[in-house]
Every structure is written in structure tokens, then in C-alpha cells.
Design a protein around this motif. Structure first.
Motif, PDB file in Angstrom:
ATOM      1  N   UNK A 145     -19.484 -12.751  -0.163  1.00 54.79           N
ATOM      2  CA  UNK A 145     -18.480 -12.718  -1.191  1.00 54.79           C
ATOM      3  C   UNK A 145     -17.223 -11.741  -1.211  1.00 54.79           C
ATOM      4  N   UNK A 146     -16.028 -12.387  -0.835  1.00 59.74           N
ATOM      5  CA  UNK A 146     -14.912 -11.249  -0.587  1.00 59.74           C
ATOM      6  C   UNK A 146     -14.611 -10.754  -1.941  1.00 59.74           C
ATOM      7  N   UNK A 147     -14.349  -9.333  -1.847  1.00 62.56           N
ATOM      8  CA  UNK A 147     -13.898  -8.505  -2.944  1.00 62.56           C
ATOM      9  C   UNK A 147     -12.505  -8.208  -2.778  1.00 62.56           C
ATOM     10  N   UNK A 148     -11.712  -7.903  -3.800  1.00 66.14           N
ATOM     11  CA  UNK A 148     -10.406  -7.815  -3.799  1.00 66.14           C
ATOM     12  C   UNK A 148     -10.245  -6.382  -2.963  1.00 66.14           C
ATOM     13  N   UNK A 149      -9.194  -6.259  -2.141  1.00 68.40           N
ATOM     14  CA  UNK A 149      -8.955  -5.054  -1.457  1.00 68.40           C
ATOM     15  C   UNK A 149      -8.681  -4.047  -2.307  1.00 68.40           C
ATOM     16  N   UNK A 150      -9.042  -2.833  -1.783  1.00 66.45           N
ATOM     17  CA  UNK A 150      -8.654  -1.542  -2.346  1.00 66.45           C
ATOM     18  C   UNK A 150      -7.336  -1.346  -2.489  1.00 66.45           C
ATOM     19  N   UNK A 151      -7.082  -0.277  -3.018  1.00 66.42           N
ATOM     20  CA  UNK A 151      -5.551   0.437  -2.858  1.00 66.42           C
ATOM     21  C   UNK A 151      -5.179   0.750  -1.806  1.00 66.42           C
ATOM     22  N   UNK A 152      -5.972   1.532  -1.039  1.00 65.12           N
ATOM     23  CA  UNK A 152      -5.658   1.987   0.339  1.00 65.12           C
ATOM     24  C   UNK A 152      -5.529   0.659   1.506  1.00 65.12           C
ATOM     25  N   UNK A 153      -6.569  -0.338   1.339  1.00 63.95           N
ATOM     26  CA  UNK A 153      -6.307  -1.361   1.971  1.00 63.95           C
ATOM     27  C   UNK A 153      -5.246  -2.225   1.712  1.00 63.95           C
ATOM     28  N   UNK A 154      -4.648  -2.356   0.614  1.00 64.19           N
ATOM     29  CA  UNK A 154      -3.567  -2.967   0.070  1.00 64.19           C
ATOM     30  C   UNK A 154      -2.220  -2.450   0.718  1.00 64.19           C
ATOM     31  N   UNK A 155      -2.290  -1.107   0.914  1.00 65.55           N
ATOM     32  CA  UNK A 155      -0.906  -0.381   1.284  1.00 65.55           C
ATOM     33  C   UNK A 155      -1.159  -0.375   2.745  1.00 65.55           C
ATOM     34  N   UNK A 156      -2.422  -0.580   3.624  1.00 65.15           N
ATOM     35  CA  UNK A 156      -2.289  -0.793   5.049  1.00 65.15           C
ATOM     36  C   UNK A 156      -1.999  -2.032   5.374  1.00 65.15           C
ATOM     37  N   UNK A 157      -2.100  -3.097   4.441  1.00 67.55           N
ATOM     38  CA  UNK A 157      -1.662  -4.700   4.662  1.00 67.55           C
ATOM     39  C   UNK A 157      -0.532  -4.750   4.583  1.00 67.55           C
ATOM     40  N   UNK A 158       0.098  -3.958   3.559  1.00 64.85           N
ATOM     41  CA  UNK A 158       1.799  -3.879   3.455  1.00 64.85           C
ATOM     42  C   UNK A 158       2.302  -3.446   4.678  1.00 64.85           C
ATOM     43  N   UNK A 159       1.733  -2.166   5.236  1.00 67.57           N
ATOM     44  CA  UNK A 159       2.246  -1.665   6.464  1.00 67.57           C
ATOM     45  C   UNK A 159       2.193  -2.483   7.797  1.00 67.57           C
ATOM     46  N   UNK A 160       0.996  -3.093   7.654  1.00 68.58           N
ATOM     47  CA  UNK A 160       0.678  -4.053   8.723  1.00 68.58           C
ATOM     48  C   UNK A 160       1.810  -5.146   9.210  1.00 68.58           C
ATOM     49  N   UNK A 161       2.094  -5.582   7.980  1.00 64.81           N
ATOM     50  CA  UNK A 161       3.141  -6.874   7.774  1.00 64.81           C
ATOM     51  C   UNK A 161       4.508  -6.172   8.029  1.00 64.81           C
ATOM     52  N   UNK A 162       4.861  -5.145   7.267  1.00 62.10           N
ATOM     53  CA  UNK A 162       6.260  -4.841   7.259  1.00 62.10           C
ATOM     54  C   UNK A 162       6.637  -3.865   8.197  1.00 62.10           C
ATOM     55  N   UNK A 163       5.612  -3.283   8.891  1.00 60.78           N
ATOM     56  CA  UNK A 163       5.784  -2.037   9.713  1.00 60.78           C
ATOM     57  C   UNK A 163       6.203  -1.023   9.389  1.00 60.78           C
ATOM     58  N   UNK A 164       6.274  -0.848   7.999  1.00 61.38           N
ATOM     59  CA  UNK A 164       6.733   0.671   7.517  1.00 61.38           C
ATOM     60  C   UNK A 164       6.337   0.349   6.062  1.00 61.38           C
ATOM     61  N   UNK A 165       6.243   1.580   5.202  1.00 62.43           N
ATOM     62  CA  UNK A 165       5.759   1.605   3.709  1.00 62.43           C
ATOM     63  C   UNK A 165       7.244   1.886   2.958  1.00 62.43           C
ATOM     64  N   UNK A 166       7.517   0.624   2.379  1.00 63.31           N
ATOM     65  CA  UNK A 166       8.857   0.793   1.638  1.00 63.31           C
ATOM     66  C   UNK A 166       8.731   1.640   0.584  1.00 63.31           C
ATOM     67  N   UNK A 167       9.885   2.147  -0.027  1.00 65.54           N
ATOM     68  CA  UNK A 167       9.611   3.077  -1.289  1.00 65.54           C
ATOM     69  C   UNK A 167       9.054   2.745  -2.417  1.00 65.54           C
ATOM     70  N   UNK A 168       9.136   1.375  -2.852  1.00 71.73           N
ATOM     71  CA  UNK A 168       8.640   1.065  -3.813  1.00 71.73           C
ATOM     72  C   UNK A 168       7.113   0.515  -3.729  1.00 71.73           C
ATOM     73  N   UNK A 169       6.762   0.388  -2.644  1.00 69.63           N
ATOM     74  CA  UNK A 169       5.455  -0.216  -2.266  1.00 69.63           C
ATOM     75  C   UNK A 169       4.321   0.087  -2.882  1.00 69.63           C
ATOM     76  N   UNK A 170       4.142   1.617  -3.220  1.00 67.58           N
ATOM     77  CA  UNK A 170       3.024   2.108  -3.828  1.00 67.58           C
ATOM     78  C   UNK A 170       2.909   1.655  -5.266  1.00 67.58           C
ATOM     79  N   UNK A 171       4.151   1.952  -5.873  1.00 66.54           N
ATOM     80  CA  UNK A 171       4.341   1.183  -7.318  1.00 66.54           C
ATOM     81  C   UNK A 171       3.986   0.034  -7.687  1.00 66.54           C
ATOM     82  N   UNK A 172       4.283  -0.932  -6.653  1.00 68.49           N
ATOM     83  CA  UNK A 172       3.763  -2.541  -6.543  1.00 68.49           C
ATOM     84  C   UNK A 172       2.443  -2.654  -6.323  1.00 68.49           C
ATOM     85  N   UNK A 173       2.006  -1.914  -5.511  1.00 66.77           N
ATOM     86  CA  UNK A 173       0.339  -1.956  -5.232  1.00 66.77           C
ATOM     87  C   UNK A 173      -0.194  -1.697  -6.368  1.00 66.77           C
TER      88      UNK A 173
END
Length: 356
Positions: free
Chosen positions: A277-305
Motif C-alpha cells: 500500500x503506497x503512502x503519500x510521500x513525506x514533506x522531505x521526500x516531496x522536496x527531494x522529488x522536486x529537486x530531482x526533476x528540476x535539479x534545483x530547489x526554487x524559492x517557492x518550492x517549500x511553500x507549495x510543498x
């Protein structure tokens, strides 16, 4: 104590859920259980790579695990026991991405995808026979023989047999994703059976024999007079040699079956799979997923996560794609989070359960 040093025990956990490609030699899978050994042949060449598709799904991953420890252990148990994974969870949570995560991390090459719809039958996943194309090819071959003068050089051999052989049946057979995954590879292929719950009610039962025995037959080749046939495999530009119309794996494939929970599967099918049963990713995992795709952490990423996590925790249905789209939009140079911008973000992060 015998005085002998104990042999080093290999860690049965070969999958870490990071999706990081192996450096050098891919990790060795645990030994095969005696009841899951197969002897198919002749051996196939290694699976082709498809890093482009993996990058679209995973991005450039780092060392952050994308599954919790319990889920990672279930995946490792499926690898150890050579059993399919039955992955459930809400749409967009990353069920199908798991297949790409495993393929890249374990160095198993291109993922074979079998996308299920209500009309899908078992044969669709195993192979396709272009009977009409073969009939047309044979008719053209016969017409060519008739058009040639029987006394012309090269028209016939001394024994009367035609110099140009008849079209081989294997040229008109193409293995499907399941059929290709069961070819005798030295290392297992990764097969993604996506959204099995959308299938006809009989398909899970039809899969039982294939999943248990790791083999299948192609009746058109069984009836053929030739002992061997060269057929098209499911990877672009590849072929496989099939003997006596039967295909059997050497290594049972890594099978990831996804379901959105729209219906229950028979007990006989479920007992052959390990449930995850797949659980929703945690906040840290979501930030890591964003960085893996965009190859950076944009300024608004944490707010949107944080907003994304809040809405998921409130019971909404949201997809990882929505989050990535929202972060990409806010990263655009001229985007402004004014009234129009906020409406766009609300549109991107809307609750999918509401149907609009």
C-alpha cells in the motif's frame, strides 16, 4: 566454537528506494528459492537501457529514499521470493514510478509497460500474430513465383524447391510486454502491469498460470513444422529465438502490478503477490522529488510543498504531477503570484476527487 570464521552473510535488502543508478557492477539479487527456479533458453542478450524514460519519471535522483522502511522491506521481500508486487494507493501517488525506481537502482534496463483497459486480454500481453499480414505476404510470394519463368536462372533450385523461401511465421509474431518479460534473460526484466483493476473480471485469473509457471506457449509456433522461430521482441529492434513454440524465463521478472482499488482481486491471485500500500510521500521526500526533476530547489518550492501536504492530509486527491507543475510554473521568470497567478495555482492544485 569450531574456530572457523563464519561466512559473511549477504544483506538480503538489495533495494534502497533511492533510484540511484549503480556505479560499476549492478547489485546481485538474492539467491532464487528452489520453487521459483526456471530453466528457459536460449539466453537472451541483456535488456536495453532507456535512461530517457527513467529520467522523465524519476529525474536526477539523489540518495534520499522515496519509500519508508516498511515499504522498502516489502519490495525486497518480493525480490527475494521472486513474486509480483501488487501496489495499491490513490491515483498519482507514484505507484507506477516504483517500477522505474527499481529498474534504475538495480540496473535492470528498460521497463516493459503493459497498460490495462477493460478490453485487455491475456494474449495482448503475451504476443500478437499478424495473420492478415502473413496471408498477404504468402500471396505475394506465390504470385512472384508464378510470374517467374520456371526455366529462368535462379527461379528454382535443382531439386525444384523455390530459391526464395516462403515468409517465415516468426516474422509476423511480436511479443507483448508480458511475453517479452518472460524471455530467458540472465537478469530479470522489470514489467509494469498498470491499473489491473480496470481489466475484465477474467484477466487476473488468466494471469495465474503464467505468473506461477513463468512460461507460456505460442500455438501458431507449436503447430509450425520448424523447431525454431525468430520473432520480434517487445523492445524496439530486438528479436528472440523461440523453440518448439514455448517460452520460459530463466529469471522470473520483477513484476509491479498497480491498482487504484476500484475492485477486489480473487484470493488465488492475491496469494501469488505481495501487497504494498503506497503512502503519500513525506514533506522531505516531496522536496527531494522536486529537486530531482528540476535539479534545483526554487524559492517557492517549500511553500507549495507545505500547501500540497496540507491538502493531502485534509483528504483531498492530489497527484505528484500537480505539485511539479505548480513548482515549474512559479519558477518561470515572469510569473507573479498576483490574483491571476493564484487562480492558476489553484487550478493546478485542485482536488481531483471533485471531478473538475
Amino acid at each position: 566454537m569450531s574456530g572457523q570464521e563464519p561466512a559473511e552473510v549477504e544483506n538480503w535488502r538489495v533495494f534502497r528506494a533511492t533510484g540511484a543508478a549503480p556505479r560499476g557492477t549492478p547489485p546481485r539479487l538474492p539467491p532464487v528459492p528452489p520453487w521459483r527456479r526456471f530453466r528457459g533458453g536460449p539466453p537472451q542478450p541483456p535488456a536495453p537501457e532507456d535512461e530517457e524514460s527513467a529520467t522523465r519519471r524519476l529525474g536526477q535522483v539523489d540518495a534520499v529514499p522515496q519509500l519508508d522502511s516498511e515499504s522498502t522491506d516489502i519490495v525486497n521481500a518480493a525480490l527475494l521470493l521472486r513474486r509480483p508486487l501488487l501496489v495499491t494507493g490513490s491515483p498519482g501517488v507514484g505507484k507506477s514510478t516504483l517500477a522505474y525506481l527499481m529498474a534504475r537502482e538495480l540496473g535492470l534496463g528498460r521497463v516493459l509497460e503493459w497498460n490495462i483497459v477493460s478490453r485487455t486480454a491475456l494474449r495482448d500481453g503475451l504476443y500478437a500474430h499478424d495473420a492478415l499480414g502473413r496471408a498477404q505476404a504468402i500471396a505475394a510470394w506465390r504470385a512472384g513465383l508464378s510470374a517467374n519463368d520456371a526455366t529462368a536462372p535462379g527461379a528454382a533450385t535443382g531439386s525444384g524447391a523455390p530459391a526464395v523461401p516462403a515468409p517465415a511465421i516468426g516474422d509476423f509474431i511480436t511479443l507483448g510486454p508480458l511475453g517479452t518479460a518472460l524471455l530467458p534473460y540472465e537478469r530479470p526484466r522489470v514489467l509494469l502491469v498498470d491499473e489491473l483493476d480496470k481489466s475484465d473480471i477474467d484477466l487476473p485469473n488468466d494471469l495465474l498460470h503464467v505468473l506461477e509457471n513463468g512460461s507460456y506457449e505460442i500455438p501458431e509456433l507449436v503447430r509450425d513444422t520448424q523447431d525454431e522461430a525468430r520473432v520480434h521482441a517487445g523492445d524496439p529492434g530486438t528479436y528472440a529465438l523461440v523453440r518448439q513454440g514455448r517460452v520460459e524465463c530463466r529469471e522470473f521478472p520483477v513484476v509491479v502490478i498497480t491498482s487504484n482499488g476500484e475492485r477486489e482481486f480473487p484470493a488465488a491471485f492475491r496469494r501469488r503477490c505481495l501487497p504494498l500500500a503506497m503512502r503519500a510521500p513525506t514533506r522531505e521526500q516531496l522536496l527531494a522529488i522536486v529537486e530531482s526533476h528540476l535539479r534545483t530547489r526554487p524559492p517557492d518550492a517549500e511553500t507549495l510543498v507545505d500547501l500540497f501536504v496540507q491538502r493531502v492530509d485534509a483528504g483531498g486527491m492530489h497527484s505528484l504531477d500537480q505539485l511539479l507543475n505548480a513548482v515549474q510554473l512559479t519558477s518561470a521568470g515572469t510569473f507573479r503570484a498576483d490574483e491571476g497567478g493564484r487562480k492558476l495555482l489553484e487550478l493546478l492544485l485542485r482536488d481531483l476527487a471533485k471531478g473538475r
